[in-house]
Structure formats: C-alpha cells, structure tokens
Motif scaffolding. Structure first.
Motif, short mmCIF file in Angstrom:
data_model
loop_
_atom_site.label_atom_id
_atom_site.label_comp_id
_atom_site.label_asym_id
_atom_site.label_seq_id
_atom_site.Cartn_x
_atom_site.Cartn_y
_atom_site.Cartn_z
N PHE A 27 47.44 43.76 33.09
CA PHE A 27 47.14 43.45 34.49
C PHE A 27 45.97 42.48 34.54
CE2 PHE A 27 49.20 47.54 34.93
CZ PHE A 27 49.90 47.44 36.11
N ARG A 28 45.95 41.65 35.54
CA ARG A 28 44.77 40.85 35.86
C ARG A 28 44.08 41.58 37.00
NH1 ARG A 28 43.78 37.61 39.83
NH2 ARG A 28 42.00 36.23 39.71
N LEU A 29 42.81 41.90 36.81
CA LEU A 29 42.04 42.64 37.81
C LEU A 29 40.88 41.78 38.28
CD1 LEU A 29 41.73 46.02 35.87
CD2 LEU A 29 43.50 45.37 37.51
N GLU A 30 40.64 41.78 39.57
CA GLU A 30 39.47 41.12 40.12
C GLU A 30 38.60 42.20 40.76
OE1 GLU A 30 38.22 38.20 43.73
OE2 GLU A 30 40.10 37.70 42.69
N ILE A 31 37.43 42.40 40.17
CA ILE A 31 36.50 43.44 40.62
C ILE A 31 35.18 42.77 40.96
CG2 ILE A 31 35.29 45.57 39.98
CD1 ILE A 31 37.56 46.03 37.91
N ALA A 32 34.79 42.83 42.23
CA ALA A 32 33.54 42.23 42.70
C ALA A 32 33.41 40.77 42.26
CB ALA A 32 32.34 43.05 42.22
N GLY A 33 34.50 40.01 42.41
CA GLY A 33 34.49 38.59 42.10
C GLY A 33 34.60 38.25 40.62
N LYS A 34 34.73 39.25 39.77
CA LYS A 34 34.85 39.01 38.32
C LYS A 34 36.26 39.36 37.85
CE LYS A 34 32.69 39.93 33.90
NZ LYS A 34 31.70 40.66 33.15
N ASP A 35 36.87 38.46 37.05
CA ASP A 35 38.21 38.68 36.52
C ASP A 35 38.17 39.46 35.21
OD1 ASP A 35 39.62 37.42 38.55
OD2 ASP A 35 39.55 35.46 37.57
N HIS A 36 39.15 40.35 35.05
CA HIS A 36 39.32 41.12 33.82
C HIS A 36 40.78 41.05 33.42
CE1 HIS A 36 35.35 43.04 34.19
NE2 HIS A 36 35.61 43.08 35.48
N ALA A 37 41.04 40.79 32.15
CA ALA A 37 42.40 40.82 31.60
C ALA A 37 42.61 42.21 31.01
CB ALA A 37 42.58 39.74 30.54
N ALA A 38 43.14 43.11 31.82
CA ALA A 38 43.33 44.49 31.38
C ALA A 38 44.54 44.62 30.48
CB ALA A 38 43.47 45.41 32.59
N GLN A 39 44.38 45.35 29.40
CA GLN A 39 45.45 45.62 28.44
C GLN A 39 45.87 47.09 28.58
OE1 GLN A 39 46.85 43.12 26.65
NE2 GLN A 39 45.48 41.93 27.97
N PRO A 40 46.97 47.48 27.93
CA PRO A 40 47.39 48.88 28.02
C PRO A 40 46.25 49.84 27.65
CG PRO A 40 49.10 47.58 27.00
CD PRO A 40 47.90 46.68 27.14
N LEU A 41 46.09 50.87 28.46
CA LEU A 41 45.14 51.97 28.33
C LEU A 41 43.74 51.63 28.85
CD1 LEU A 41 46.16 53.52 24.89
CD2 LEU A 41 47.23 53.78 27.14
N ASP A 42 43.47 50.38 29.25
CA ASP A 42 42.19 50.07 29.89
C ASP A 42 42.13 50.75 31.25
OD1 ASP A 42 41.57 48.47 27.71
OD2 ASP A 42 41.88 46.57 28.77
N ALA A 43 40.92 50.93 31.78
CA ALA A 43 40.75 51.69 33.03
C ALA A 43 39.76 51.02 33.97
CB ALA A 43 40.26 53.10 32.69
N VAL A 44 39.94 51.32 35.24
CA VAL A 44 38.92 51.04 36.25
C VAL A 44 38.42 52.42 36.68
CG1 VAL A 44 38.36 49.97 38.44
CG2 VAL A 44 40.12 48.94 36.98
N CYS A 45 37.12 52.66 36.49
CA CYS A 45 36.54 53.98 36.73
C CYS A 45 35.61 53.97 37.94
CB CYS A 45 35.76 54.44 35.49
SG CYS A 45 36.80 54.68 34.05
N ASP A 46 35.41 55.15 38.49
CA ASP A 46 34.43 55.38 39.55
C ASP A 46 34.70 54.55 40.80
OD1 ASP A 46 33.23 57.08 37.68
OD2 ASP A 46 31.93 55.49 36.95
N ILE A 47 35.95 54.49 41.23
CA ILE A 47 36.30 53.80 42.46
C ILE A 47 36.00 54.74 43.62
CG2 ILE A 47 38.14 52.67 43.77
CD1 ILE A 47 39.60 52.31 41.03
N ALA A 48 35.08 54.34 44.48
CA ALA A 48 34.68 55.17 45.62
C ALA A 48 35.54 54.82 46.83
CB ALA A 48 33.21 54.94 45.94
N GLU A 49 35.51 55.69 47.81
CA GLU A 49 36.25 55.44 49.04
C GLU A 49 35.83 54.10 49.64
OE1 GLU A 49 37.23 57.58 53.34
OE2 GLU A 49 35.83 58.54 51.94
#
Length: 189
Positions: free
Chosen positions: A143-165
């Motif tokens: 997956f390509r993830l954009e978190i707070a304006g920063k891009d991440h090339a996520a691979q299998p088993l990578d995670a996004v943690c501590d997502i608040a409401e």
C-alpha cells in the motif's frame, strides 16, 4: 498515529513455549496486558495457550490456513476468510493446512476492553478516518500510505498504529491486497 514497519515489531516467545509472536502493539505491561495486537507464524500443528478472561480474534494472513478445534467444535480459517473470535480460556488446538501459516491476533481483557477486527479489500484509493477507540491497520500486501503529509511504501505485515478518533490518512492499494482494521475500546458495562 504512526507507521511501523514489521521489522520493528518485538519478538516474544509463546506462553506455551511452542513458537514466537511478533508484537505489533501492547496496552499495559507484557505480563498482564489490557490488549495486544500481534502476528504469529504457526509452523506446526499444536495447542494454543490459554488466556483466561481474554477475548481473542484471529485471521490468516499467509499460508493455506488452519483448522481450529475450539472446545470440541471445528472451525476452518483460510487466507481469504473472515476473522474468527473465541474466548481465551477455551481449549484450542490448531492443525495447519498445507504447512506454515501466518496469522494476525488481537486479544483484549474482557472485563475492561472490547475489540473488532475486520478485513477490508480496497480496490481504489480512499481516505481512512479513525473511528471511536484506538485503531490499528495491518497491511497484507503493498500500500502507499500518506500520514500527516509523509508518504510510506507499506509492505505486507507493516502497520499503522495508534490511530485516534478523527485521525485521517490516505490509503492507496498497490495491486490486490487486504487491509485489516482492529479497533480497541472500553468494554460495554
């Protein structure tokens, strides 16, 4: 909210001594956790450790799957299947189908916390908004993830943690891939 590559997960021996789990996130201390998100590789058939007072949900990430015997009832867990929930104090035995299986687990202390795990199969880019509670996204594919304006090339088993409401991130599948959402909240009283 933070991106965590799978190489950063902490390895922990299983309670029953028959394997190792990679810890994605932990609430509380390791001995008496309130909740725990983890990924385990099951190389051979065998029993699950007992966790009295804990609710568990498991989903197959890689491999052909496994047959679970939970207190005498058989359940088939497959890589394309939905997550399966059971009580931590249940007597559980796993039989691997066709060899090694990697699975995703969430465990919550029943008296205080509850959880929901869902498998998503996004075909198009979308914006994810954190629901009530604390949320984790586990990638089962690229997956390509954009978190707070920063891009991440996520691979299998990578995670996004501590997502608040209300937290938002942009998610773009890079081919066919599953995304697991785990949300932990207070137990209803």
């Amino acid at each position: 909210m933070r991106f965590v590559p799978s190489a950063e997960f902490r390895a922990m021996p299983w309670k029953n001594g028959l394997g190792v789990t990679r810890e994605v996130a932990l609430g509380g201390d390791a001995a008496t956790f309130d909740w725990r998100v983890s990924i385990a590789t099951v190389g051979a058939s065998g029993p699950f450790s007992a966790f009295p007072g804990i609710d568990r949900t498991i989903a197959v990430l890689k491999g052909e799957g496994m047959l679970l015997n939970v207190d005498g009832a058989r359940h088939e867990l497959l890589a394309a299947g939905e997550p399966f929930s059971f009580a931590g104090e249940a007597k559980v035995h796993a039989d691997c189908i066709g060899g090694e299986t990697t699975d995703l687990n969430i465990m919550t202390r029943r008296a205080s916390f509850a959880h929901v795990m869902t498998r998503r199969r996004p075909a198009e880019p979308f914006t994810f908004t954190g629901p009530a509670g604390l949320t984790f996204l586990i990638c089962n594919g690229p997956f390509r993830l954009e978190i707070a304006g920063k891009d991440h090339a996520a691979q299998p088993l990578d995670a996004v943690c501590d997502i608040a409401e209300g937290d938002r991130l942009r998610i773009e599948p890079q081919g066919q891939a599953d995304l697991f959402q785990i949300t932990v909240g207070q137990a209803p009283h």
